[in-house]
Enzyme design. Structure first.
Site, PDB file in Angstrom:
ATOM      1  N   GLU A  99      12.652   4.261 -12.700  1.00 13.85           N
ATOM      2  CA  GLU A  99      12.569   3.146 -11.849  1.00 13.85           C
ATOM      3  C   GLU A  99      13.973   2.944 -11.371  1.00 13.85           C
ATOM      4  OE1 GLU A  99      11.152  -0.377 -13.948  1.00 13.85           O
ATOM      5  OE2 GLU A  99       9.974  -0.790 -12.230  1.00 13.85           O
TER       6      GLU A  99
ATOM      7  N   TRP B   6      14.022 -11.486 -14.205  1.00 13.77           N
ATOM      8  CA  TRP B   6      15.024 -12.298 -13.023  1.00 13.77           C
ATOM      9  C   TRP B   6      14.617 -11.819 -11.598  1.00 13.77           C
ATOM     10  CZ3 TRP B   6      16.833  -8.180 -10.145  1.00 13.77           C
ATOM     11  CH2 TRP B   6      16.784  -6.956 -11.038  1.00 13.77           C
ATOM     12  N   ASN B   7      13.714 -10.951 -11.243  1.00 17.71           N
ATOM     13  CA  ASN B   7      13.723 -10.204  -9.790  1.00 17.71           C
ATOM     14  C   ASN B   7      12.831 -11.151  -8.891  1.00 17.71           C
ATOM     15  OD1 ASN B   7      11.453  -9.502 -11.206  1.00 17.71           O
ATOM     16  ND2 ASN B   7      11.409  -7.697 -10.188  1.00 17.71           N
TER      17      ASN B   7
ATOM     18  N   SER C 294      10.582  -5.092 -18.300  1.00 17.48           N
ATOM     19  CA  SER C 294      10.373  -3.498 -18.585  1.00 17.48           C
ATOM     20  C   SER C 294       9.536  -3.163 -19.804  1.00 17.48           C
ATOM     21  CB  SER C 294      12.146  -3.188 -18.809  1.00 17.48           C
ATOM     22  OG  SER C 294      12.249  -3.786 -20.347  1.00 17.48           O
TER      23      SER C 294
ATOM     24  N   GLU D 154      -2.924 -10.523 -13.360  1.00 17.79           N
ATOM     25  CA  GLU D 154      -2.602 -11.684 -12.676  1.00 17.79           C
ATOM     26  C   GLU D 154      -2.981 -12.170 -11.434  1.00 17.79           C
ATOM     27  OE1 GLU D 154       1.511 -12.043 -13.644  1.00 17.79           O
ATOM     28  OE2 GLU D 154       1.299 -12.453 -15.624  1.00 17.79           O
TER      29      GLU D 154
ATOM     30  N   CYS E  41       9.012  -4.352  -9.150  1.00 20.78           N
ATOM     31  CA  CYS E  41       8.248  -3.398  -9.872  1.00 20.78           C
ATOM     32  C   CYS E  41       7.374  -2.371  -9.032  1.00 20.78           C
ATOM     33  CB  CYS E  41       7.461  -4.219 -10.897  1.00 20.78           C
ATOM     34  SG  CYS E  41       6.399  -5.491 -10.395  1.00 20.78           S
TER      35      CYS E  41
ATOM     36  N   PRO F  70      12.727 -18.031 -19.444  1.00 28.51           N
ATOM     37  CA  PRO F  70      13.065 -16.982 -18.206  1.00 28.51           C
ATOM     38  C   PRO F  70      14.262 -16.076 -18.348  1.00 28.51           C
ATOM     39  CG  PRO F  70      14.236 -19.462 -18.335  1.00 28.51           C
ATOM     40  CD  PRO F  70      13.201 -19.242 -19.510  1.00 28.51           C
TER      41      PRO F  70
ATOM     42  N   GLU G   3       2.769  -7.284 -17.905  1.00 28.90           N
ATOM     43  CA  GLU G   3       3.336  -6.737 -16.384  1.00 28.90           C
ATOM     44  C   GLU G   3       4.510  -6.006 -16.385  1.00 28.90           C
ATOM     45  OE1 GLU G   3       1.403  -7.053 -13.821  1.00 28.90           O
ATOM     46  OE2 GLU G   3      -0.016  -8.596 -14.660  1.00 28.90           O
ATOM     47  N   LEU G   4       4.401  -4.646 -16.587  1.00 29.42           N
ATOM     48  CA  LEU G   4       5.739  -3.884 -17.063  1.00 29.42           C
ATOM     49  C   LEU G   4       6.192  -3.136 -15.806  1.00 29.42           C
ATOM     50  CD1 LEU G   4       4.298  -2.777 -20.616  1.00 29.42           C
ATOM     51  CD2 LEU G   4       5.491  -4.772 -19.855  1.00 29.42           C
TER      52      LEU G   4
END
Ligand code: NAP
Length: 486
Positions: A388, A157-158, A236, A465, A291, A182, A257-258
């Site tokens: 985080e 969502w970010n 996450s 990416e 992130c 999504p 992509e964590l």
């Protein structure tokens, strides 16, 4: 409130009724505005069966999509890019309403998201193979790169726009069909992207969206279906690990992509104006919910007091307000769980001896707003060092030597982004090479770009990416051996 500009983006999926957008058919779930809790829309609540049907359609659409030339696919992507930019303001408003970030940042994300579509529209025309000198004269050896097949994507969502375009554009460019799930916090920005893709002429079954609240059911289906040849996930680390384990049975290619735990190191020899500017960007963008946000601010002893003082002054200039208000720089956090997590980390740090220099509590602007916060005297044993924060909290720690800074920076299972500031060229090379991170900002706090490879090492992920590498992630290399040539 009805916003005429976003109506055309949502109308294929929703209709306006009783003060909100309503899902056209079937079961639905609510999407709310984090700034005030109001209902924005209801969206189709899909699950495993819908995900399965979408994969079946994507699989059936694959041959025709693969048969298109790179130039034809590029033209469709280019048109999608243009439409995204033409609707930049409406997409930004929609994003601010459902995600909370200030409008200026949302406009920036739409442009950033579009830049991936433009980039991969161009790159797809350059998906070259090799001709390899053979070991014997009767053979010719070559490689071609082919789209991997059906791709499933799960996004957070970010960055409700860019985390989708960064996956969909290279997948389509490479000749793959893609099904995206999504986040249930931000499905409207995702559906708006589908509307524009349809308008651009991208076939319905080539790029599909499955919206739903039961993420695990959709994820299980994606991971278990052998027709899905690649799973690409941004989110996450715990969920990424689960998806990786679940995909083992069908041996999928993974793009992960964590999470991150970015160190932001300021050495004694840094340009402090530059460092403070970079720090404010890397820490407080999206209210700290990225992130690659600076998570641990490591400051060398000789400049520690000055940096802390200047940071507190800069934080006082932030404007906490709903993202739709002019001049807002810090919007709400995404949900109550996120605010509670920030509160817990702050409380733990204070209980273990951190010094509170600004903020520290929820903000009066609304339930999900948190005060921009500065914590000094952070110590290794505090939870904030390992987790985080994902909120507007600057956690500052003192160090003495370069070796100590590198050891602290690398003392985490994460390895996404790191930042450091120094004017010493020898130190710049030394530190850059020793940081165990996929991306390093050197005298720079804003590092993301469609032309550069984005991704992490260690438990921050697998693959890259964006950039020329981002397209290859959606391909397989096929080796062709031509024999009997005499
Ligand atoms: P999250 O909880 O892992 O969710 C990410 C996505 O996974 C959402 O679509 C979520 O669906 C879905 N999901 C949750 N549980 C699932 C399951 N069991 N199976 C399948 N899918 C599942 O992460 P988030 O809170 O949305 O995003 C924040 C995290 O993303 C942070 O750790 C951040 O660092 C990371 N992130 C990384 C990058 C990067 O490029 N490395 C970029 C952005 C964010 P629902 O939301 O519908 O539950």
């Amino acid at each position: 409130m009805f916003h005429a500009s976003i109506a055309p983006l949502l109308q294929p999926f929703c209709h306006w009724q009783d003060g909100a957008w309503r899902a056209t058919t079937g079961l639905s779930f609510p999407v709310t505005n984090p700034a005030d809790g109001s209902l924005l829309a209801t969206v189709a609540d899909q699950g495993g069966p819908e995900a399965e049907a979408a994969i079946a359609r994507a699989h059936a659409a694959l041959p025709a999509w693969q048969a298109k030339s790179a130039k034809e696919r590029a033209a469709l992507l280019r048109r999608w890019f243009e439409l995204i930019l033409e609707h930049q303001d409406a997409l930004a408003l929609l994003m601010t309403l459902e995600q909370g970030k200030p409008l200026a940042e949302a406009r920036g994300e739409v442009a950033y998201g579009a830049s991936y579509v433009e980039w991969f529209a161009e790159e797809t025309k350059r998906l070259y193979g090799d001709i390899i000198p053979a070991a014997s004269g009767d053979r010719r050896l070559l490689t071609i790169k082919q789209g991997i097949g059906v791709v499933a994507a799960i996004t957070p969502w970010n960055f409700p726009n860019a985390m989708i375009t960064r996956k969909v554009a290279p997948a389509l460019g490479a000749g793959c069909c893609i099904v995206v799930k999504p986040s249930d916090e931000t499905p409207l920005s995702a559906l708006a992207l589908v509307t524009l893709a349809r308008q651009a002429g991208i076939p319905d079954d080539v790029f599909q969206m499955v919206t739903g609240q039961n993420a695990a059911a959709i994820g299980d289906l994606f991971c278990g279906d052998p027709r899905v040849r690649k799973l690409t996930f941004t989110g996450s680390t715990p969920v990424g690990k689960r998806l990786m384990a679940q995909s083992a049975n069908t041996v999928k290619k993974m793009g992960l992509e964590l999470g991150g735990n970015a160190p932001f190191i300021i050495f004694d020899d840094a340009d402090l104006d530059m460092a403070l500017k970079g720090l404010m960007l890397a820490k407080f963008r999206n209210a700290g919910q990225t992130c690659i946000c600076a998570n641990r601010i490591l400051v060398q002893a000789g400049i520690y007091e000055t940096v802390v003082e200047r940071l507190v002054a800069a934080v006082a200039g932030l404007n906490v307000a709903p993202g739709t208000e002019a001049g807002a720089t810090i919007g709400p956090l995404i949900n109550d769980k996120a605010v509670a997590k920030v509160e817990t980390l702050v409380a733990d740090a204070l209980a273990k001896g951190a010094t509170l220099l600004a903020g520290g509590e929820r903000h009066s602007a609304g339930e999900l707003f948190f005060q921009p916060t500065v914590l000094a005297n952070i110590q290794r044993e505090m939870a904030i060092f390992d987790h985080e924060i994902f909120g507007p909290v600057a956690a500052v720690m003192r160090f003495e030597s370069e070796a100590e800074a590198i050891a602290l920076a690398n003392d985490t299972p994460f390895g996404l982004a790191a930042y450091f500031y120094s004017q010493n060229m020898s130190r710049i090379w030394r530190v850059a090479e020793r940081l165990e991170y996929g991306m390093v900002g050197i005298n720079e706090g804003g590092i993301s770009s469609e032309v550069a490879p984005f991704g992490g090492v260690k438990e921050s992920g697998v693959g890259r990416e964006g950039s020329k590498y981002g397209l290859e992630e959606f391909t397989e290399i096929k080796y062709l051996c031509l024999g009997g040539l005499g």
